[in-house]
Design a protein around this motif. Structure first.
Motif: not given
Length: 330
Positions: A98, A135, A137-139, A143-146, A164
């Motif tokens: 991420a 988005t 709420s996503r990095s 492999t994005p983080l919440d 964030t």
């Protein structure tokens, strides 16, 4: 490259945290991990595209928990075209883990400059939010983080998708949109003042909420990251002038960190060399328990690996991540 004396003590702390045989994520206690911090890149286009690719490859081989980007994805003297922004976005998306990005001044505030294309800065900021924070709420990264986004948690600040926070092993990570160029507080531009005051209000509310949550959750430490170097335009005695755009941000960090009472690390870019030093408040005095890390950038296309052991007394250690092929600047 100037390396302040404060680095010596920090490197000593690294030696305590790491032995030569320790090269993986298994460093320190069972909750220990590492992440990579970088910023002000790719900067000198197009030469830095290849350098940034090499650095990304080095980070991917290291396999950190995630990477933090301090903003300035181009030089302030280069065009702020959609194509330049998209190229930086596409490179950022090649990080295997991420990547959490905070916005710098070069990609919007300084776009009014003739060399940068003479854009309306607010229009460029809207484009960045659309491109990099589609988005909230996503990095970014493969492999994005919440993430928790201010835009979703605080409806009154729904514009600020870029603010964030997230948690990793009891450490809170928090970003606020605080860029260089005096945080966008520009008296000569009548449209800049309303934008600054609204964003400054949102930033302060987000910082206050972040530290309050960290305390309520009994977090072990807080990492805050922004683009700006707060030392910009201080008086000789170290105090912030009344017209500084950073005063309320610093005051909010100081109040939050003091109430939190545990280690706080502020990471930023802006001046393009590696340094570790105490964070100074708006009156020029060090804030107890708060240190700041400035990352490489511009011609120094390198990064810093931050080792985090939440269960140790020092929590943070720092290791320069140098790509030899990228050189050490001019």
């Amino acid at each position: 490259m100037h390396l302040p004396p404060a680095i010596s003590a920090a490197m000593l702390a690294i030696a305590v945290l790491l032995s030569p045989a320790q090269a993986s994520e298994n460093i320190g206690g069972e909750n220990a991990f590492s992440f990579v911090a970088l910023g002000d890149m790719p900067y000198n286009l197009p030469d830095d595209y290849a350098k940034f690719d090499r650095l990304i490859a080095a980070v991917n081989r290291l396999k950190p928990a995630f990477t933090l980007h301090m903003g300035d994805i181009k030089s302030g003297a280069l065009p702020c075209t959609d194509e330049v922004l998209k190229k930086a976005y596409d490179q950022i998306q090649t990080f295997e883990s991420a990547l959490v990005y905070t916005i710098g001044d070069n990609e919007w505030l300084d776009c009014h400059r003739k060399a940068a294309g003479g854009y309306n800065p607010r229009e460029r900021l809207a484009k960045l939010r659309e491109m990099f924070f589609a988005t909230p709420s996503r990095s970014l990264g493969k492999t994005p983080l919440d993430l928790e986004s201010q835009a979703l948690l605080m409806p009154e600040f729904s514009t600020y998708v870029e603010n964030t926070r997230f948690d990793k092993n009891g450490v809170m990570f928090l970003t606020a949109h605080v860029p260089g160029s005096n945080n966008g507080f520009e008296a000569q531009d009548p449209e800049a003042a309303p934008e600054f005051f609204a964003r400054d209000k949102a930033n302060v509310a987000w910082i206050e909420a972040g530290f309050a949550k960290a305390k309520a959750d009994n977090a072990k430490a807080v990492v805050m990251f922004v683009q700006a170097e707060f030392n910009e335009a201080r008086f000789p005695n170290g105090a912030m002038p009344r017209q500084s755009g950073f005063t309320r941000t610093l005051d909010a960090i100081e109040a939050g960190a003091t109430n939190f009472g545990k280690p706080v690390l502020l990471i930023h870019g802006d001046e393009h060399y590696f340094s570790i030093a105490p964070l100074r408040n708006s009156k020029g005095r060090p804030i107890p328990g708060v240190n700041k890390l400035m990352v490489y950038g511009d011609t120094l296309v390198h990064a810093v690996r931050v080792v985090v052991d939440p269960d140790s007394s020092n929590v943070f250690g720092f290791i320069p991540l140098i790509v030899p092929e990228n050189g050490m600047g001019k």
